[in-house]
Design a protein around this motif. Sequence first.
Motif, PDB file in Angstrom:
ATOM      1  N   ILE A 111       0.401  -5.545  -1.453  1.00 34.20           N
ATOM      2  CA  ILE A 111      -1.086  -5.484  -1.940  1.00 34.20           C
ATOM      3  C   ILE A 111      -2.118  -6.054  -1.172  1.00 34.20           C
ATOM      4  CG2 ILE A 111      -1.835  -6.280  -3.781  1.00 34.20           C
ATOM      5  CD1 ILE A 111       0.792  -4.991  -4.383  1.00 34.20           C
ATOM      6  N   TRP A 128      -2.791  -2.004   1.374  1.00 36.67           N
ATOM      7  CA  TRP A 128      -3.279  -1.363   0.409  1.00 36.67           C
ATOM      8  C   TRP A 128      -4.704  -1.692   0.065  1.00 36.67           C
ATOM      9  CZ3 TRP A 128       1.128  -1.087  -3.064  1.00 36.67           C
ATOM     10  CH2 TRP A 128       2.721  -0.712  -2.268  1.00 36.67           C
ATOM     11  N   GLY A 129      -5.522  -2.649  -0.523  1.00 37.12           N
ATOM     12  CA  GLY A 129      -6.514  -3.390  -0.446  1.00 37.12           C
ATOM     13  C   GLY A 129      -7.820  -3.463   0.545  1.00 37.12           C
ATOM     14  N   THR A 173       0.453   1.570 -10.580  1.00 38.46           N
ATOM     15  CA  THR A 173       0.356   1.445  -8.687  1.00 38.46           C
ATOM     16  C   THR A 173       0.398   2.430  -8.752  1.00 38.46           C
ATOM     17  OG1 THR A 173       1.623  -0.472  -9.752  1.00 38.46           O
ATOM     18  CG2 THR A 173       1.529   0.288  -6.934  1.00 38.46           C
ATOM     19  N   THR A 190      -5.849   5.556  -2.432  1.00 44.55           N
ATOM     20  CA  THR A 190      -5.229   4.348  -1.124  1.00 44.55           C
ATOM     21  C   THR A 190      -5.267   5.435  -0.081  1.00 44.55           C
ATOM     22  OG1 THR A 190      -4.453   2.213  -2.333  1.00 44.55           O
ATOM     23  CG2 THR A 190      -4.275   3.083  -0.006  1.00 44.55           C
ATOM     24  N   ASN A 243      -5.782  -4.129  -6.612  1.00 41.35           N
ATOM     25  CA  ASN A 243      -4.927  -5.074  -6.125  1.00 41.35           C
ATOM     26  C   ASN A 243      -4.858  -6.225  -6.067  1.00 41.35           C
ATOM     27  OD1 ASN A 243      -2.900  -2.824  -4.472  1.00 41.35           O
ATOM     28  ND2 ASN A 243      -5.217  -2.256  -3.478  1.00 41.35           N
ATOM     29  N   CYS A 244      -6.673  -6.420  -6.472  1.00 40.39           N
ATOM     30  CA  CYS A 244      -6.733  -7.561  -6.721  1.00 40.39           C
ATOM     31  C   CYS A 244      -6.145  -8.423  -8.393  1.00 40.39           C
ATOM     32  CB  CYS A 244      -8.609  -7.911  -6.581  1.00 40.39           C
ATOM     33  SG  CYS A 244      -9.140  -8.032  -5.581  1.00 40.39           S
ATOM     34  N   ALA A 268       5.376  -2.150  -6.330  1.00 41.44           N
ATOM     35  CA  ALA A 268       4.580  -2.536  -5.115  1.00 41.44           C
ATOM     36  C   ALA A 268       5.427  -2.096  -4.392  1.00 41.44           C
ATOM     37  CB  ALA A 268       3.896  -3.433  -5.022  1.00 41.44           C
TER      38      ALA A 268
END
Length: 590
Positions: free
Chosen positions: A449, A452-453, A127, A134, A494-495, A283
């Motif tokens: 999540i 960030w993605g 992470t 990110t 993230n996925c 996270a």
Amino acid sequence: MSIEKTYDEKDMVDTSVSPVQDYSSKQGDANGYVDPYAQFEKEDNGFFRNFIDGFKPLDFGEIDPNLSDVERANLIAARAPLKRSLKNRHLQMIAIGGSIGTGLFVGSGSALATGGPAALVIAWILTGIMMYCTVQALGELCVAFPVAGSFVQYNTRFISASWGFCMAWNYALQWLVVLPLELVAAAITIDYWNAEINSAAWVTIFYFLVLFINVFGVKGYGEAEFIFSFLKVLAIVGYIILGIVINCGGGPEGGYIGGQFWKNPGAFAAGFKGVCAVFVTSAFSFAGTELCGLAAAETENPRKSLPSATKQVFWRIALFYIISLTLVGLNVPYTDPRLLGNSGAAASPFVISIRNAGIKGLPSVMNAVIMIAVCSVANSSVYGASRTIASLADQGFAPRIFGYIDREGRPLVGVAISMIIGLLCYLAASSHHADVFNWMLALSGLSSIFTWGSICACHLRFRRALQVQGRGTDELSFTSQCGIIGSCFGVLLNCLILMAQFWVALFPIGEAANPTSFFQVFLCVPILIVWYFFWVFYKKDYKFFLRSKDIDIDTGRREVDLELLKQEIAEEKAFIRSKPFYYRVYKFWC
């Protein structure tokens, strides 16, 4: 031309693309920039009168009604009159310790019990790498476009209006929910010393403390976070030293520990599934790291301060998270019953390790640090929520009144909404408060999540737009050290985290599958789907994403002369290359 020359933002605002009318009758500087606050700074009608006048709205002109929704959102975000009062030291400390809170100090306890010490380290390392990629991507975007709303607005600019609506409300709701949760957590920490006083009394004190800080606007937030973050960093550095001493047997009652807890009871508590279950806690502990990007529009010089701040995230991840949690995993067995079934400091592995070593007094000090961390996150939640709410109004995603900004640069309606939702903290006095807060937490559990993605996806779309439109990274004063590979990794991880959480939510560790446990982990996802399709059908906007050639990569840029900027960047790089090796290493990491 001097390579070390610095530029004030007022010299770098691009007004050539702005159909916004002038703020006042002033002529502005050489570039046509007019400070919207200048007309009020010279007025002195006494402290009380100035204080009252400060809450009046700041008019920043009219906008061409012929602009599209996306163009209008980009323009207003670039011109939103948030005050640039954050200094470099504020941004540096926000980046280093701003998001360190209960996720690290308390949440790591349940993560240790669920996954074991190896799962704890693996989840936080992965992470952490994703977060560094990110924040680097965010830094590149924010230096190029230090606009109000920042990454919330980037979704509309680089992906689509429907996705921007979905992500903006997702992020706003995340921080709106965090405030009452953190206020209750702050009250719970007091129980460590005195559990007889009603929690509502402590909640009231912390509530008005957060309100008092935010009355002073971004400067109040910056100064408070500077102090809070400094104390948190000092505490973690102190614990790292103490943790090594404890592990080596330096405690009054503890002997040599070494790595025995990795052998017995073991490194993993539930195998691969335990590692997956820990990701959501890791996270949560990193939530708020992106706030340095949200603050970019309110810094004196984003081009100078933001690149350095994004680099500081590496040191926070490596030193404060990874090292401290490695020591926690070495000093506390995951079978310790105190890790589960308790709240506040009683469940903190940091406190438990100090208690096990028989050290008196320090557990209370650590509890005080936890209380400071909780207040810090509560303060950040009002900042994040209020700016996001104002950005919602700017983009047409919420009533226009939500974008009210006063003469002191405070998004007053956003702050008011955040504080009103914060009153839910008084549910702590209810006998069903646990159920209420579990569902509130479910609303924001996976929000970070998605945030960030989306940041990584926006970075990829920005780079693609530059390529398609015949532009290059040579016009960017700061580029992500991780590049597009880092952003691809960020989207992918993230996925994968979302997939892992779906598995754990559907089949909890040690429990039978049930709807309650599933939605308490995954409630955020169906809500996001509802928001997305609501905007699609309400606006009849069926465009899944903007075409790269149509993406606006100019509105909001701080540099007027791109050729001059390219020359300055080339000279700065040449200057750094001419310096000794140690200086080049320092500039790369700091």
